[in-house]
Design an enzyme around this catalytic site. Structure first.
Site, PDB file in Angstrom:
ATOM      1  N   LYS A   4       1.041  -1.209  -0.071  1.00  8.19           N
ATOM      2  CA  LYS A   4      -0.084   0.061   0.014  1.00  8.19           C
ATOM      3  C   LYS A   4       0.907   1.066   0.047  1.00  8.19           C
ATOM      4  O   LYS A   4       2.358   1.109   0.428  1.00  8.19           O
ATOM      5  CB  LYS A   4      -0.865   0.123   1.146  1.00  8.19           C
ATOM      6  CG  LYS A   4      -0.083   0.094   2.496  1.00  8.19           C
ATOM      7  CD  LYS A   4      -1.083  -0.393   3.649  1.00  8.19           C
ATOM      8  CE  LYS A   4      -0.407  -0.268   4.876  1.00  8.19           C
ATOM      9  NZ  LYS A   4      -1.163  -0.690   6.068  1.00  8.19           N
ATOM     10  N   ARG A  52     -10.646  -0.201  14.607  1.00  8.57           N
ATOM     11  CA  ARG A  52     -10.494   0.849  13.440  1.00  8.57           C
ATOM     12  C   ARG A  52     -11.194  -0.011  12.326  1.00  8.57           C
ATOM     13  O   ARG A  52     -12.385   0.852  11.938  1.00  8.57           O
ATOM     14  CB  ARG A  52      -9.163   0.585  13.003  1.00  8.57           C
ATOM     15  CG  ARG A  52      -8.731   1.593  12.032  1.00  8.57           C
ATOM     16  CD  ARG A  52      -7.151   1.638  11.694  1.00  8.57           C
ATOM     17  NE  ARG A  52      -6.724   0.318  11.041  1.00  8.57           N
ATOM     18  CZ  ARG A  52      -5.629   0.288  10.492  1.00  8.57           C
ATOM     19  NH1 ARG A  52      -4.339   1.175  10.746  1.00  8.57           N
ATOM     20  NH2 ARG A  52      -5.025  -0.958   9.945  1.00  8.57           N
ATOM     21  N   TYR A  70      13.595  31.326   5.777  1.00  9.50           N
ATOM     22  CA  TYR A  70      12.414  31.978   6.377  1.00  9.50           C
ATOM     23  C   TYR A  70      12.168  32.145   7.708  1.00  9.50           C
ATOM     24  O   TYR A  70      12.567  31.533   8.553  1.00  9.50           O
ATOM     25  CB  TYR A  70      11.221  31.015   5.804  1.00  9.50           C
ATOM     26  CG  TYR A  70      10.883  31.003   4.283  1.00  9.50           C
ATOM     27  CD1 TYR A  70      10.977  32.353   3.469  1.00  9.50           C
ATOM     28  CD2 TYR A  70      10.881  29.896   3.520  1.00  9.50           C
ATOM     29  CE1 TYR A  70      10.782  32.370   2.231  1.00  9.50           C
ATOM     30  CE2 TYR A  70      10.715  29.955   2.289  1.00  9.50           C
ATOM     31  CZ  TYR A  70      10.606  31.037   1.533  1.00  9.50           C
ATOM     32  OH  TYR A  70      10.301  31.176  -0.025  1.00  9.50           O
ATOM     33  N   MET A 126       9.906  24.979   1.140  1.00 12.54           N
ATOM     34  CA  MET A 126       8.890  23.983   0.212  1.00 12.54           C
ATOM     35  C   MET A 126       9.791  23.255  -0.597  1.00 12.54           C
ATOM     36  O   MET A 126       9.568  21.925  -0.817  1.00 12.54           O
ATOM     37  CB  MET A 126       8.096  24.939  -0.663  1.00 12.54           C
ATOM     38  CG  MET A 126       6.997  23.682  -1.318  1.00 12.54           C
ATOM     39  SD  MET A 126       6.199  24.935  -2.647  1.00 12.54           S
ATOM     40  CE  MET A 126       5.067  25.860  -1.749  1.00 12.54           C
TER      41      MET A 126
END
Ligand code: PLP
Length: 369
Positions: free
Chosen positions: A38, A136, A264, A313
């Site tokens: 998966k 779950r 930043y 980013m």
């Protein structure tokens, strides 16, 4: 392997083979093996991994969602595929691609049976999941009578396996809880099996279950993280080989003077002169902001270079003041050193998260020699 000229995720299929054989060696010879592929095979390359596992003789594959199984079928993968989280919206695709649904509630059972009738299917393979404590997905023991009533009055679908999932197989402080999950599963199957026309396979263990509770391997085990090189404990990690290595390259080197800031929000302010390397990998590639400000380091020419300031980013800056390096040099973000587990632990997360989070922008480079 050629040096990286950009950020690449190298996928080592020989490491996968080693891990598969190691996990198999912990099991009885006749126990079947389901490889969990998966989430792009834990962020690697689901087609390459599934094809390799198929060659190695894996008995089953599992994906979380139908679209992931469709991609494997379209790539020619023939092995049976269990879809762990079936949703009614994708029943048609599931059936067209011969994928096998996890049926986990009375509602989804009835919905799937309805579709099976419309399409006039014949003994379509389904898997029943029971909730034994993870809370779950899954049926509970009280639902067995209603379940068998439905199943035994039709021939459109057929139960080929019954399974459950452990909540804390990696945590030996929770062994009492895990033993209780195992006995709950045993009790459910004791009641259910005699009521079914055909005996389905039983399976319960994930990777850490294989390591810590091999006595409960039943007919099959389901391993994901172990195949990719992690065992949730250092003694096992030492036996496994990481499949994925995230490599990048130094784009630019800066000499930062005392009093200057880096990145930043000016999150890093130099108390003394430092040398930084800018790397072309950032939070859009899966290196989240939580790894910034010294929480994680990469390896350059064998030495640790901590991330300085905030993760951008598309870039990070790392401190290379003490490292002999130059623009164009290769950088290991994670792989053998640091491992994904070590990298992740700096930000208090786990190998699963960093591996599966490497975004599809990063080129996958599959190596099989
Ligand atoms: C993801 C998953 C696994 C694999 O677990 P690992 O800890 O990666 O081995 C097994 N079973 C189910 C139901 C899962 O969702």
């Amino acid at each position: 392997m050629a040096k990286a000229g950009e950020t690449v995720l190298e996928i080592d299929l020989l490491a996968l083979e080693h891990n598969y054989k190691f996990l198999k060696s912990r099991l009885d010879q006749e126990t079947k093996f389901l490889g969990v592929v998966k989430a792009f095979a834990y962020g690697s390359d689901s087609v390459a991994v599934a094809r390799k596992l198929e060659v190695l003789g894996v008995d089953y594959l599992a994906v979380a969602y139908v679209s992931e199984g469709v991609a494997l079928r379209e790539a020619g993968v023939k092995t049976p595929i269990l879809v762990l989280h079936t949703l009614p919206i994708s029943f048609d695709d599931l059936i067209v691609h011969n994928l096998e649904p996890n049926i986990y509630s009375p509602k989804i059972l009835n919905q799937f049976l309805e579709v099976a009738k419309q399409k006039n299917l014949n003994k379509y393979p389904i898997h029943l999941k029971f909730n034994t404590g993870l809370n779950r997905l899954g049926f509970v023991a009280d639902e067995i009578d209603a379940l068998t009533e439905i199943l035994n009055n039709q021939d459109k679908i057929e139960v080929v396996s019954i399974f459950s999932h452990l909540a804390a197989s990696e945590d030996l402080n929770e062994s009492e809880f895990t033993e209780k999950q195992i006995s709950t599963f045993q009790n459910i199957t004791n009641i259910l099996l005699p009521k079914l026309k055909r005996r389905p396979m039983l399976h319960l263990l994930n990777t850490s279950g294989i390591i810590n509770y091999a006595k409960s391997q039943y007919d099959m085990v389901r391993s994901g993280i172990g195949l990719y090189g992690f065992g949730n404990e250092s003694a096992i990690d030492a036996e496994l080989k990481p499949v994925a290595t995230l490599k990048t390259v130094i784009s630019q080197i800066h000499v930062i003077q005392e009093g200057e800031s880096i990145g930043y929000n000016r999150a890093y302010k130099a108390k003394e002169a430092v040398i930084t390397a800018t790397l072309p990998v950032g939070h859009a590639d899966g290196i989240g902001r939580q790894y910034g400000n010294g929480k994680a380091h990469v390896t350059i020419n064998g030495q640790k270079a901590p991330i300085v300031g905030n993760v951008c980013m598309d870039m990070i800056m790392v401190n290379v003041s003490e490292i002999e390096c130059k623009e164009g040099d290769e950088v290991i973000v994670f792989g053998e050193n640091p491992t994904a587990e070590e990298f992740a632990s700096g930000a208090k997360t786990i190998s699963y998260e960093i591996l599966t989070g490497i975004s599809q922008r990063v080129t996958r480079l599959v190596v099989d020699n």
